[in-house]
Design a protein around this motif. Sequence first.
Motif, PDB file in Angstrom:
ATOM      1  N   MET B   1      43.376  78.569  62.733  1.00 14.50           N
ATOM      2  CA  MET B   1      44.108  79.663  62.097  1.00 14.50           C
ATOM      3  C   MET B   1      45.001  79.133  60.979  1.00 14.50           C
ATOM      4  O   MET B   1      45.588  78.072  61.109  1.00 14.50           O
ATOM      5  CB  MET B   1      44.986  80.348  63.153  1.00 14.50           C
ATOM      6  CG  MET B   1      45.671  81.591  62.644  1.00 14.50           C
ATOM      7  SD  MET B   1      46.943  82.141  63.814  1.00 14.50           S
ATOM      8  CE  MET B   1      48.357  82.241  62.738  1.00 14.50           C
ATOM      9  N   GLU B  19      48.012  75.522  57.430  1.00 14.52           N
ATOM     10  CA  GLU B  19      48.004  75.524  58.892  1.00 14.52           C
ATOM     11  C   GLU B  19      49.439  75.752  59.348  1.00 14.52           C
ATOM     12  O   GLU B  19      50.363  75.196  58.740  1.00 14.52           O
ATOM     13  CB  GLU B  19      47.550  74.153  59.414  1.00 14.52           C
ATOM     14  CG  GLU B  19      46.055  74.003  59.552  1.00 14.52           C
ATOM     15  CD  GLU B  19      45.708  72.757  60.365  1.00 14.52           C
ATOM     16  OE1 GLU B  19      44.804  72.847  61.187  1.00 14.52           O
ATOM     17  OE2 GLU B  19      46.352  71.714  60.183  1.00 14.52           O
ATOM     18  N   PRO B  20      49.656  76.520  60.410  1.00 13.35           N
ATOM     19  CA  PRO B  20      51.031  76.759  60.861  1.00 13.35           C
ATOM     20  C   PRO B  20      51.784  75.458  61.140  1.00 13.35           C
ATOM     21  O   PRO B  20      52.996  75.395  60.957  1.00 13.35           O
ATOM     22  CB  PRO B  20      50.844  77.561  62.145  1.00 13.35           C
ATOM     23  CG  PRO B  20      49.547  78.257  61.975  1.00 13.35           C
ATOM     24  CD  PRO B  20      48.676  77.313  61.182  1.00 13.35           C
ATOM     25  N   ARG B  21      51.085  74.407  61.570  1.00 16.49           N
ATOM     26  CA  ARG B  21      51.786  73.162  61.907  1.00 16.49           C
ATOM     27  C   ARG B  21      52.096  72.309  60.674  1.00 16.49           C
ATOM     28  O   ARG B  21      52.713  71.257  60.796  1.00 16.49           O
ATOM     29  CB  ARG B  21      50.938  72.343  62.869  1.00 16.49           C
ATOM     30  CG  ARG B  21      49.613  71.921  62.277  1.00 16.49           C
ATOM     31  CD  ARG B  21      48.903  71.007  63.233  1.00 16.49           C
ATOM     32  NE  ARG B  21      47.494  70.851  62.913  1.00 16.49           N
ATOM     33  CZ  ARG B  21      46.693  70.045  63.588  1.00 16.49           C
ATOM     34  NH1 ARG B  21      47.161  69.348  64.588  1.00 16.49           N
ATOM     35  NH2 ARG B  21      45.421  69.953  63.252  1.00 16.49           N
ATOM     36  N   LEU B  23      53.865  70.648  57.859  1.00 14.65           N
ATOM     37  CA  LEU B  23      55.286  70.475  57.550  1.00 14.65           C
ATOM     38  C   LEU B  23      55.487  70.637  56.051  1.00 14.65           C
ATOM     39  O   LEU B  23      54.628  70.260  55.241  1.00 14.65           O
ATOM     40  CB  LEU B  23      55.753  69.101  58.026  1.00 14.65           C
ATOM     41  CG  LEU B  23      55.653  68.944  59.550  1.00 14.65           C
ATOM     42  CD1 LEU B  23      55.686  67.488  59.962  1.00 14.65           C
ATOM     43  CD2 LEU B  23      56.760  69.733  60.245  1.00 14.65           C
ATOM     44  N   CYS B  61      60.921  67.502  56.384  1.00 11.48           N
ATOM     45  CA  CYS B  61      60.043  66.945  57.429  1.00 11.48           C
ATOM     46  C   CYS B  61      60.248  67.686  58.739  1.00 11.48           C
ATOM     47  O   CYS B  61      59.524  67.457  59.697  1.00 11.48           O
ATOM     48  CB  CYS B  61      60.312  65.452  57.630  1.00 11.48           C
ATOM     49  SG  CYS B  61      61.868  65.105  58.492  1.00 11.48           S
ATOM     50  N   THR B  62      61.287  68.526  58.793  1.00  3.49           N
ATOM     51  CA  THR B  62      61.598  69.253  60.027  1.00  3.49           C
ATOM     52  C   THR B  62      61.562  70.750  59.748  1.00  3.49           C
ATOM     53  O   THR B  62      62.277  71.530  60.346  1.00  3.49           O
ATOM     54  CB  THR B  62      62.970  68.769  60.568  1.00  3.49           C
ATOM     55  OG1 THR B  62      62.932  67.336  60.583  1.00  3.49           O
ATOM     56  CG2 THR B  62      63.246  69.239  61.980  1.00  3.49           C
ATOM     57  N   THR B  63      60.760  71.115  58.773  1.00  7.99           N
ATOM     58  CA  THR B  63      60.607  72.511  58.379  1.00  7.99           C
ATOM     59  C   THR B  63      59.109  72.772  58.243  1.00  7.99           C
ATOM     60  O   THR B  63      58.400  71.955  57.641  1.00  7.99           O
ATOM     61  CB  THR B  63      61.279  72.749  57.008  1.00  7.99           C
ATOM     62  OG1 THR B  63      62.628  72.301  57.083  1.00  7.99           O
ATOM     63  CG2 THR B  63      61.243  74.208  56.602  1.00  7.99           C
ATOM     64  N   LEU B  64      58.641  73.862  58.805  1.00  9.11           N
ATOM     65  CA  LEU B  64      57.235  74.216  58.621  1.00  9.11           C
ATOM     66  C   LEU B  64      57.084  74.875  57.259  1.00  9.11           C
ATOM     67  O   LEU B  64      57.944  75.650  56.830  1.00  9.11           O
ATOM     68  CB  LEU B  64      56.786  75.203  59.704  1.00  9.11           C
ATOM     69  CG  LEU B  64      56.957  74.741  61.155  1.00  9.11           C
ATOM     70  CD1 LEU B  64      56.636  75.883  62.112  1.00  9.11           C
ATOM     71  CD2 LEU B  64      56.086  73.529  61.438  1.00  9.11           C
ATOM     72  N   ALA B  66      55.256  77.240  56.710  1.00  6.46           N
ATOM     73  CA  ALA B  66      55.225  78.682  57.000  1.00  6.46           C
ATOM     74  C   ALA B  66      56.629  79.290  57.039  1.00  6.46           C
ATOM     75  O   ALA B  66      56.806  80.466  56.736  1.00  6.46           O
ATOM     76  CB  ALA B  66      54.522  78.926  58.336  1.00  6.46           C
ATOM     77  N   GLN B  67      57.623  78.476  57.406  1.00  5.97           N
ATOM     78  CA  GLN B  67      58.993  79.005  57.499  1.00  5.97           C
ATOM     79  C   GLN B  67      59.570  79.357  56.136  1.00  5.97           C
ATOM     80  O   GLN B  67      60.544  80.104  56.071  1.00  5.97           O
ATOM     81  CB  GLN B  67      59.925  77.977  58.154  1.00  5.97           C
ATOM     82  CG  GLN B  67      59.802  77.857  59.658  1.00  5.97           C
ATOM     83  CD  GLN B  67      60.687  76.732  60.175  1.00  5.97           C
ATOM     84  OE1 GLN B  67      60.423  75.567  59.942  1.00  5.97           O
ATOM     85  NE2 GLN B  67      61.759  77.080  60.869  1.00  5.97           N
ATOM     86  N   VAL B  68      59.048  78.782  55.056  1.00 12.01           N
ATOM     87  CA  VAL B  68      59.649  79.038  53.737  1.00 12.01           C
ATOM     88  C   VAL B  68      58.861  80.073  52.935  1.00 12.01           C
ATOM     89  O   VAL B  68      59.108  80.258  51.740  1.00 12.01           O
ATOM     90  CB  VAL B  68      59.853  77.743  52.904  1.00 12.01           C
ATOM     91  CG1 VAL B  68      60.713  76.751  53.675  1.00 12.01           C
ATOM     92  CG2 VAL B  68      58.528  77.116  52.493  1.00 12.01           C
ATOM     93  N   ASP B  69      57.950  80.751  53.610  1.00  9.74           N
ATOM     94  CA  ASP B  69      57.237  81.852  52.946  1.00  9.74           C
ATOM     95  C   ASP B  69      58.260  82.815  52.339  1.00  9.74           C
ATOM     96  O   ASP B  69      59.202  83.225  53.023  1.00  9.74           O
ATOM     97  CB  ASP B  69      56.366  82.571  53.985  1.00  9.74           C
ATOM     98  CG  ASP B  69      55.662  83.776  53.402  1.00  9.74           C
ATOM     99  OD1 ASP B  69      55.302  83.735  52.218  1.00  9.74           O
ATOM    100  OD2 ASP B  69      55.481  84.760  54.159  1.00  9.74           O
ATOM    101  N   GLY B  70      58.096  83.130  51.075  1.00 11.42           N
ATOM    102  CA  GLY B  70      59.008  84.085  50.425  1.00 11.42           C
ATOM    103  C   GLY B  70      60.308  83.460  49.952  1.00 11.42           C
ATOM    104  O   GLY B  70      61.158  84.155  49.401  1.00 11.42           O
TER     105      GLY B  70
END
Lengths: 284, 162
Positions: B1, B19-21, B23, B61-64, B66-70
Amino acid sequence: MIPANFEYHRAGSVDEALSLLDQPDVYAKVLSGGHSLIPALKLRLNQPGALVDIARIAELRYIRQDGNSIAIGSTSTHKDIANSALLAQHIAMLPEAAGLIGDPQVRNVGTIGGSIAHADPAADWPGVLLAADAEIVLRSKAGSRTLAAQDFFLGFYSTALQEGEIVTEIRVPIPAAGTKSTYQKFMQPASRFAIVGCAAVVQVSDGTCSMVRVAFNGVADACFRDVNVENALIGKAATAENIAAAAAQAAQGVSILSDHYAAEDYRKHLAVVYAKRALTVVAG
Amino acid sequence: MSVKISVSINGKKYTSEVEPRQLLVYHLREALALTGSHVGCDTSSCGACTVLVDGQAVKSCTTLAAQVDGCNVITVEGLAKNGNLHPIQEGFKEEHGLQCGFCTPGMIMAAADLLQNNPDPSETEIRHALEGNFCRCTGYHNIVRSIQWAANKLKETNAAVL
Ligand SMILES: Cc1cc2nc3c(=O)[nH]c(=O)nc-3n(C[C@H](O)[C@H](O)[C@H](O)COP(=O)(O)OP(=O)(O)OC[C@H]3O[C@@H](n4cnc5c(N)ncnc54)[C@H](O)[C@@H]3O)c2cc1C
Ligand code: FES
Ligand code: FES
């Protein structure tokens, strides 16, 4: 280091997060600041099937007065708390402790809800919330419940949080006028986690310590209220001798951690020293 | 996914499938060839991977990703404008704020976060602001001077950090 793969969902509301967590056959975990979880995923200590990101749920990020308490939304960052004038005015040890967590980058994203859910024995919030006599509000699909901090922290990385439940709020009672609070810690020099952290809340009335709450982080396998220190000072005059005598009671009857940073006897010594420092700040 | 993310990086919009994982630091370095952000420790300790996310210093290195989308991400590559070094970069050049240079991008981004919030930091405040950044060459004194130089330059020119 690369985590094992997982699905990622960003929740826009608490209700949506609770639904996303409730997936049969998928081990779903909450992601908040990620500053405990992502390192654990990278080490593959934890391999959830899905992460539910709650960090941007607007309804969970606030610090406001609510009656006689200050309500802190669970995704408030350490930085939000460090900068809160409301908390500084009423219970200064919260912003003080927040400013001592990790480093600016960690404080920018790490959250109070994530920290207490993780319940690292060396984390700063657990003992601070015990000494503050805080309550933790949890929500699940079944509804909401509120626990005293004392009943929330159960042990080594262990809390009363159940599967499918989210920490939504931390409620800190506003202490009576004249109450002082502080958090003093001896930190691991690189990570700044507590080797020994002592939170103290004391009310002195007419020179006498009428209310005393003392709690520790880092000393034992979980945070704890130190009733021996408290009882030794309650009702006594706020003098240096009484403070030293009360501090000398620190960490009695608990199983003290021992590791390559601080052996058991040294940690116990530090608990006495930091209890004395903290009590001197608030009652000295 | 995989998840679709749309991120503004140094003012330019990037839409990617990740990929969600994945980094953030590897997304920047490997997918987008923005190799200014370094991986020193890969364990959230050294700060070499620091970037700004919505204006705040974060360890990538400790942020996905995916977390910074937008979100609005600024890396060290985004600081120089029209071929002119950013005042913080200039400060590191003027005050010899780097030796091997490995920690420098992270130091500069941590300094950018500091100076946005505190345009006139004391030496102690600068040192505290760098608690999340390690310099293995141990050039801390000059790093502090570099940031003081930048603070003065920004003040003199009345310029915003970003
Ligand atoms: C370099 C470094 C230094 C640090 N130094 C310190 C320090 O000095 N003192 C200190 O106390 N901490 C320190 N930390 C830890 C930091 O404070 C973390 O941010 C914090 O412990 C976890 O918060 P988080 O929001 O990042 O949670 P996450 O990592 O996102 O989550 C942690 C755990 O809690 C769960 N969770 C998160 N939020 C919720 C919620 N609302 N409800 C239910 N479950 C939830 C997650 O599923 C996960 O299991 C440090 C971390 C790093 C990387
Ligand atoms: S590489 Fe991110 S903190 Fe070291
Ligand atoms: S200049 Fe070499 S690590 Fe800092």
